[in-house]
Structures are given as C-alpha cells and as structure tokens.
Design an enzyme around this catalytic site. Structure first.
Site, PDB file in Angstrom:
ATOM      1  N   THR A  46       0.871  -1.180   0.000  1.00  0.00           N
ATOM      2  CA  THR A  46       0.000   0.000   0.000  1.00  0.00           C
ATOM      3  C   THR A  46       0.908   1.230   0.000  1.00  0.00           C
ATOM      4  OG1 THR A  46      -1.593  -1.246   1.319  1.00  0.00           O
ATOM      5  CG2 THR A  46      -1.939   1.139   1.139  1.00  0.00           C
TER       6      THR A  46
ATOM      7  N   LYS B 295      -7.185   1.262  -3.208  1.00  0.00           N
ATOM      8  CA  LYS B 295      -6.735   0.631  -1.957  1.00  0.00           C
ATOM      9  C   LYS B 295      -6.791   1.632  -0.792  1.00  0.00           C
ATOM     10  CE  LYS B 295      -4.930  -1.750   1.259  1.00  0.00           C
ATOM     11  NZ  LYS B 295      -5.776  -2.671   2.028  1.00  0.00           N
TER      12      LYS B 295
ATOM     13  N   LYS C 204      -0.074   5.520   8.282  1.00  0.00           N
ATOM     14  CA  LYS C 204       0.495   5.833   6.950  1.00  0.00           C
ATOM     15  C   LYS C 204      -0.610   5.886   5.894  1.00  0.00           C
ATOM     16  CE  LYS C 204       1.654   2.196   4.826  1.00  0.00           C
ATOM     17  NZ  LYS C 204       1.091   1.217   3.902  1.00  0.00           N
TER      18      LYS C 204
HETATM   19  N1  LIG Z   1      -0.848  -6.452   7.543  1.00  0.00           N
HETATM   20  C1  LIG Z   1      -2.007  -6.262   6.890  1.00  0.00           C
HETATM   21  O1  LIG Z   1      -3.104  -6.616   7.388  1.00  0.00           O
HETATM   22  C2  LIG Z   1      -2.011  -5.630   5.508  1.00  0.00           C
HETATM   23  C3  LIG Z   1      -3.144  -5.800   4.702  1.00  0.00           C
HETATM   24  C4  LIG Z   1      -3.164  -5.239   3.416  1.00  0.00           C
HETATM   25  C5  LIG Z   1      -2.065  -4.492   2.983  1.00  0.00           C
HETATM   26  N2  LIG Z   1      -0.989  -4.316   3.795  1.00  0.00           N
HETATM   27  C6  LIG Z   1       0.145  -3.536   3.262  1.00  0.00           C
HETATM   28  O2  LIG Z   1       1.118  -4.477   2.858  1.00  0.00           O
HETATM   29  C7  LIG Z   1       2.430  -3.953   3.043  1.00  0.00           C
HETATM   30  C8  LIG Z   1       3.225  -4.900   3.956  1.00  0.00           C
HETATM   31  O3  LIG Z   1       2.558  -4.966   5.217  1.00  0.00           O
HETATM   32  P1  LIG Z   1       3.006  -5.992   6.370  1.00  0.00           P
HETATM   33  O4  LIG Z   1       1.926  -5.986   7.388  1.00  0.00           O
HETATM   34  O5  LIG Z   1       3.468  -7.253   5.754  1.00  0.00           O
HETATM   35  O6  LIG Z   1       4.253  -5.192   6.970  1.00  0.00           O
HETATM   36  P2  LIG Z   1       5.461  -5.751   7.853  1.00  0.00           P
HETATM   37  O7  LIG Z   1       5.122  -7.031   8.509  1.00  0.00           O
HETATM   38  O8  LIG Z   1       5.902  -4.603   8.694  1.00  0.00           O
HETATM   39  O9  LIG Z   1       6.604  -6.053   6.759  1.00  0.00           O
HETATM   40  C9  LIG Z   1       7.224  -4.997   6.097  1.00  0.00           C
HETATM   41  C10 LIG Z   1       8.251  -5.534   5.124  1.00  0.00           C
HETATM   42  O10 LIG Z   1       8.918  -4.405   4.519  1.00  0.00           O
HETATM   43  C11 LIG Z   1      10.335  -4.568   4.692  1.00  0.00           C
HETATM   44  N3  LIG Z   1      10.976  -3.260   4.755  1.00  0.00           N
HETATM   45  C12 LIG Z   1      10.635  -2.195   5.532  1.00  0.00           C
HETATM   46  N4  LIG Z   1      11.449  -1.159   5.274  1.00  0.00           N
HETATM   47  C13 LIG Z   1      12.349  -1.580   4.340  1.00  0.00           C
HETATM   48  C14 LIG Z   1      13.419  -0.958   3.656  1.00  0.00           C
HETATM   49  N5  LIG Z   1      13.756   0.324   3.875  1.00  0.00           N
HETATM   50  N6  LIG Z   1      14.095  -1.693   2.754  1.00  0.00           N
HETATM   51  C15 LIG Z   1      13.768  -2.989   2.501  1.00  0.00           C
HETATM   52  N7  LIG Z   1      12.741  -3.626   3.112  1.00  0.00           N
HETATM   53  C16 LIG Z   1      12.033  -2.917   4.011  1.00  0.00           C
HETATM   54  C17 LIG Z   1      10.465  -5.363   5.974  1.00  0.00           C
HETATM   55  O11 LIG Z   1      11.746  -5.929   6.045  1.00  0.00           O
HETATM   56  P3  LIG Z   1      12.351  -6.402   7.481  1.00  0.00           P
HETATM   57  O12 LIG Z   1      11.818  -7.786   7.702  1.00  0.00           O
HETATM   58  O13 LIG Z   1      13.810  -6.343   7.291  1.00  0.00           O
HETATM   59  O14 LIG Z   1      11.856  -5.409   8.521  1.00  0.00           O
HETATM   60  C18 LIG Z   1       9.349  -6.389   5.774  1.00  0.00           C
HETATM   61  O15 LIG Z   1       9.741  -7.380   4.867  1.00  0.00           O
HETATM   62  C19 LIG Z   1       2.238  -2.546   3.618  1.00  0.00           C
HETATM   63  O16 LIG Z   1       2.268  -1.605   2.575  1.00  0.00           O
HETATM   64  C20 LIG Z   1       0.848  -2.609   4.242  1.00  0.00           C
HETATM   65  O17 LIG Z   1       0.246  -1.330   4.314  1.00  0.00           O
HETATM   66  C21 LIG Z   1      -0.925  -4.885   5.036  1.00  0.00           C
END
Ligand SMILES: NC(=O)c1ccc[n+]([C@@H]2O[C@H](COP(=O)([O-])OP(=O)(O)OC[C@H]3O[C@@H](n4cnc5c(N)ncnc54)[C@H](OP(=O)(O)O)[C@@H]3O)[C@@H](O)[C@H]2O)c1
Length: 297
Positions: free
Chosen positions: A96, A172, A241
C-alpha cells in the site's frame, strides 16, 4: 502456467503470499532486508537472494514492503529493481503505497522498457496465508494477463481497476479509509452503549446479525469488543500511513475529506500513547479510554 519470479518483502503479509506462490508451482526467489525471514521459505523450495538484484532475474518481481520509503530503497537503490529487471519483465507492486509513488514507478519502468502493475491487496495476514486476498490490480492489459496466474495463487478474487496503475493504489487507500472509519465508529458506538450498561459483546452480536453483517464489522468489532490489539496483524504505524496517504492524494485532487482528518488525529493520539506495536484497530479503543471506561491501550 508457472512463472519464474522474485518476491521482495517477507513481512506479515509477504511471507504467506510468497508461500502460496511456491504452492502454486512458481519458481520463487525471495529477498528480505532481514535475511533470517527467508529461511522458512527456502525450506519449502524457494531460492534465497543475497541482494535485490538476484530476485530480479525472472519474468516478474513482486514487492510487498512496508511503505514508500521501503519501495524507493528497493527500486531506486544501488542494485535495485530499476537497474536489474530485464526489458519486458514486470514489477508487481502489492504494497500500500502513495498514488504519487505509483505514478513515478509507472513512468520510470516504462522509460526502462519494463512493465509495471500495481496490485494492492485487501485482507489481513490470515487471508494472505490462506490465499484469500482480494486483489485490486491495474496496468496494461498484457501485463495484467501475464500476472493473472500469480494473482490466482495468492488471492480469492482479482478486480481489474483499469490500465493506469495509480488508480489501483487510490482504490486501496480509499478502502483503508473506509475500514478505519468503521473501526472508529464502532469504537464510539460501543463506548456509548456500554456507558449505559449494555454488554458490548451482546451489542456486537446484535449489530452483526442484523444490518451490519459485512466482514469488516465482524472482524474489527470482535477485536474492539475483546480489546485485543496484540499481536498486531496490521501495525498501527502502517494504518496511520494509509490515512496520511489518503489525505495527501485528496489534497492533490482537491477533494475535502474531513473525516479522514479526524482519523489522522486518532492515529496521532494512538501513537503518542505508545501504540506503535498495536494493531491499527486499537484506535477503536480510544473512545472507551476518553470516556474513562478503559485504561491503557
Ligand atoms: N498487515 C495487513 O493486514 C495488511 C493488509 C493489506 C495491505 N498491507 C500492506 O502491505 C504492506 C506490507 O505490510 P506488512 O503488514 O506485511 O508489513 P510488515 O510485517 O511490517 O513487513 C514490512 C516488510 O517491509 C520490509 N521493509 C521495511 N522497510 C524496508 C526498507 N527500507 N528496505 C527494505 N525492506 C524494508 C520489511 O523488512 P524487514 O523484515 O527487514 O523489517 C518487511 O519485509 C504494507 O504496505 C501494508 O500497508 C498490510
């Protein structure tokens, strides 16, 4: 039809999505900034990439990263996707992110002879793990066609939003604005009835058995009624965010969204009170807290 793909970002969402691509028979090379998170997927047959560039050698590379800054690092950094992906190959951006960044990605990938698809998802990590995501996809028809086999492995339904990738990101963000609105409204309504002695669990049962039967009321109503915000499935800073990005695009399109401004303040309050590690649905507890019915977050 199986594809050779890279998958970058093995967080709460990405780990399950990459696992489902493997289960779908695709050849998957995974990269994560913190390398340990790749281990479980390697044990299931994924190749581990030591660098972003090593995940860019196939027909497509999927990114599922936290935010704009993460996507910018991975795309524009040294050895990033832009400099590593082959001509005609597709960057499928499922994070997102802002509409502005999606516009920039559309343009730079086209200039580099690469294809770009925006395919953000609806559904939490449990839906990601069980391939039940809803995918809102936009891009050139040939690129969307090429990705359809990937989407089938990760989701229960893919909606084609149009040919311009940023429109999928806009849809989204609008969806998360609506979900956050429901969370805040449910929190206020529950605090109201509970003040007068109505049990919030019974109240939720009444709502979700009558006029409010949508999954979003059930899922978030349960979390608010149970006051269960840990472990975070969607972390509060990421929810904040999304409201920030909604307000940014609303500003640029000159569309006033007063309720989004209220939600923005709610997230600032949550984060100011130490809510960083909580699920974003914890804004649904603020009304109970403000009315003295709940302590802590
Ligand atoms: N969780 C939900 O329910 C959900 C639902 C729909 C959409 N989303 C969207 O999907 C996306 C991922 O969400 P998530 O919940 O999976 O987040 P998350 O668990 O916090 O994972 C974030 C990922 O991004 C990586 N990352 C962060 N900063 C980085 C950087 N500077 N360089 C390289 N990698 C980086 C992290 O790597 P590390 O492991 O090294 O920290 C991790 O792999 C987001 O945009 C979120 O808004 C989430």
């Amino acid at each position: 039809m199986s594809m050779k793909i890279g998958f970058i970002g093995l967080g709460r969402m990405g780990a399950g999505m990459a696992a489902n691509l493997l289960a779908g028979g695709h050849e998957v090379t995974v990269f994560n900034r913190t390398p340990g998170k790749a281990q479980a997927l390697v044990e299931r047959g994924a190749h581990a990439a030591g660098r972003v560039a090593d995940a860019c050698r196939g027909n497509a590379v999927v990114t599922m990263l936290a935010d704009d800054a993460a996507v910018e690092d991975v795309v524009f950094g040294d050895g990033g996707i832009l400099g590593s992906l082959g001509k005609g190959a597709i960057h499928v951006s499922m994070s997102t992110i802002s509409v502005a960044l999606s516009e920039r990605l559309t343009s730079v990938h086209a200039d580099a002879g690469q294809r770009f698809v925006a395919a953000p998802v609806f559904g939490r990590p449990d839906a990601a793990a069980s391939a039940k995501l809803f995918i809102a996809a936009a891009g050139a028809p040939d690129a969307l066609d090429a990705c359809s086999t990937l989407f089938e492995s990760m989701g229960q339904k893919t909606y084609s939003i149009g040919t311009a990738p940023p429109t999928a990101n806009l849809v989204k963000l609008s969806g998360n604005f609506l979900t956050a609105s429901v969370i805040e409204s449910l929190g206020e309504a529950m605090a109201l009835v509970e003040r007068a002695g109505v049990d919030r669990h019974r109240y939720l049962d009444f709502l979700t058995s009558t006029l409010f039967t949508a999954p979003v009321y059930k899922t978030y109503g349960e979390l608010i009624a149970q006051r269960r915000f840990e472990p975070a499935a969607f972390a509060a800073p990421l929810g904040a965010k999304d409201i920030r990005l909604t307000l940014a695009v609303a500003d640029s399109l000159r569309v006033p969204m007063p309720f989004a401004s209220v939600l923005h303040d709610r997230f600032v309050t949550l984060l100011a009170h130490g809510g960083e590690a909580l699920d974003w649905s914890a804004i649904g507890q603020l009304a109970a807290k403000d009315s003295g019915q709940a302590t802590g977050l």
